[in-house]
Design an enzyme around this catalytic site. Structure first.
Site, PDB file in Angstrom:
ATOM      1  CB  CYS A   1     -39.049 -24.094 -22.029  1.00  0.00           C
ATOM      2  SG  CYS A   1     -39.145 -25.820 -22.502  1.00  0.00           S
TER       3      CYS A   1
ATOM      4  CG  HIS B   1     -34.720 -25.947 -20.251  1.00  0.00           C
ATOM      5  ND1 HIS B   1     -35.003 -26.923 -19.334  1.00  0.00           N
ATOM      6  CD2 HIS B   1     -35.725 -25.971 -21.166  1.00  0.00           C
ATOM      7  CE1 HIS B   1     -36.150 -27.520 -19.666  1.00  0.00           C
ATOM      8  NE2 HIS B   1     -36.600 -26.952 -20.776  1.00  0.00           N
TER       9      HIS B   1
END
Ligand SMILES: NC(=O)c1ccc[n+]([C@@H]2O[C@H](COP(=O)([O-])OP(=O)(O)OC[C@H]3O[C@@H](n4cnc5c(N)ncnc54)[C@H](OP(=O)(O)O)[C@@H]3O)[C@@H](O)[C@H]2O)c1
EC number: 1.2.1.11
Length: 340
Positions: free
Chosen positions: A130, A243
């Site tokens: 990710c 994130h």
């Protein structure tokens, strides 16, 4: 005519998003199967306005299925992905198992969609970590203009990146802080995550770095350019989804911050939000549910020759996993399978 698509790990964080995104992007689906472990047999998953009953991966026959989007851990992937691939179903895998295999393409469609032709060696395509996915979407257009020499990145990674149990741990620890006697000990993470940050993601390696940090280095080289040097510090933060990354970039050529901003505004998959005022940047809670990789705080780094700093935020369950996998399926459909 559309595709027969299986979502493997459909009850998990990433699998659920895969079903949402397939429906949102109207991927041409003729038939869809939601698969998970036997524990989830018969449980329900949403696919657009339909409800699917979860099937047992262990007894599922992939013969006649076109695409399997895998979102289970590496151990289970090792057991089931080769079976699906052997049955003629193209596997798009979210685990780290195949990412570094030279016979498996590692794809971020905005960056290296052409590499998809390599899928046929194993009938498997890998999806990156990710943190890598959102970083390379930002790096690639800048690299094309001014050639990146070195990247120094610090991540601020949400707990959904460690799966649904980690989200429960943050939630329960946070609640437990306010109720004497209901404190929750760390179990998914090595230390308390509520009201804390943990500079440790995945296992430690011999050189003192962690596997998560190593993944960002190895995957950036495989996806963008093997010449780019990357050093990373990956940190888990008490955020549920989204994130963030503070990225310092050193280029071979000078790149003015205004030109960098213009390049990024035009880049695929990127949304620039960069006002130099209170709130003129994106934070993780604002990126949840979005497809874009958001870039803010674009500014010169005058401490090195040809330096730039950027702040990059994205929904890790989407661009970091499920969206990227569905985008790969779209490229596969358009360029290779050509059914939709
Ligand atoms: N979360 C992220 O941001 C992210 C990003 C990139 C890659 N990934 C990768 O994507 C994968 C899934 O992550 P996640 O966050 O969705 O995890 P998760 O929320 O914990 O879900 C795991 C899923 O895998 C299924 N599963 C586990 N073991 C299985 C087995 N032996 N047989 C069949 N199904 C099994 C689970 O089914 P049950 O519900 O039946 O147990 C569940 O559907 C992992 O490899 C992870 O590293 C995650």
């Amino acid at each position: 005519m559309g595709y027969k698509v299986a979502v493997v790990g459909a009850t998990g964080n990433v699998g659920r998003e895969m079903l949402n995104i397939l429906a949102e992007r109207q991927f041409p689906v003729d038939e869809i199967a939601a698969l998970a472990s036997r524990r989830s047999l018969g449980s329900e998953c949403s696919f657009g306005d339909k409800t699917l009953k979860t099937l047992d991966l262990d007894t599922f026959d992939f013969t006649g299925w076109d695409i399997a989007l895998f979102a289970i851990g590496s151990d289970a992937t090792k057991q089931y992905a080769p079976k699906a691939a052997k049955a003629g179903c193209v596997v798009i895998d979210n685990s780290s198992l195949y990412r570094y295999d030279p016979d498996v393409p590692l794809i971020v469609p905005e960056v290296n969609a052409d590499a998809i032709t390599g899928y046929s060696k194993k009938n498997i395509i890998a999806n990156p970590n990710c943190s890598t996915a959102q970083m390379v979407v930002a790096l690639k257009p800048l690299h094309d203009r001014a050639r990146i020499k070195r990247v120094v990145v610090s991540t601020y990674q949400s707990v959904s990146g460690s799966g649904k149990d980690a989200m429960d741990e943050l939630w329960n620890q946070t609640k437990g802080m306010y109720v004497p006697g209901q404190e929750v000990e760390p179990s998914v993470y090595p230390k308390q995550i509520a009201f804390n940050v943990i500079p440790h993601i995945d296992v430690f390696l011999d050189d003192g770095s962690t596997k998560e940090e190593w993944k960002m280095v190895a995957e950036t080289k495989k996806i963008v350019d093997p010449k780019i040097k990357v050093t990373a510090t990956c940190v888990r933060v008490p955020v549920f989804v989204g994130h963030s990354e503070a990225i310092n970039i050193e280029f071979e050529e000078f790149l003015d911050e205004d030109e960098a901003r213009d390049i990024l505004r035009e880049a695929p998959g990127v949304m620039v939000v960069d006002k130099r005022e209170n709130g003129g940047y994106v934070t993780p809670v604002e990126c949840v549910g979005d497809f874009a990789t958001f870039i803010s705080r674009i500014r010169q780094d005058s401490t090195i020759e040809n330096g730039l700093n950027i702040w990059v935020v994205s929904d890790n369950l989407r661009k970091g996993a499920a969206l990227n996998a569905v985008q790969i399926a779209e490229v596969l459909g358009q360029r290779v399978l050509k059914k939709g």
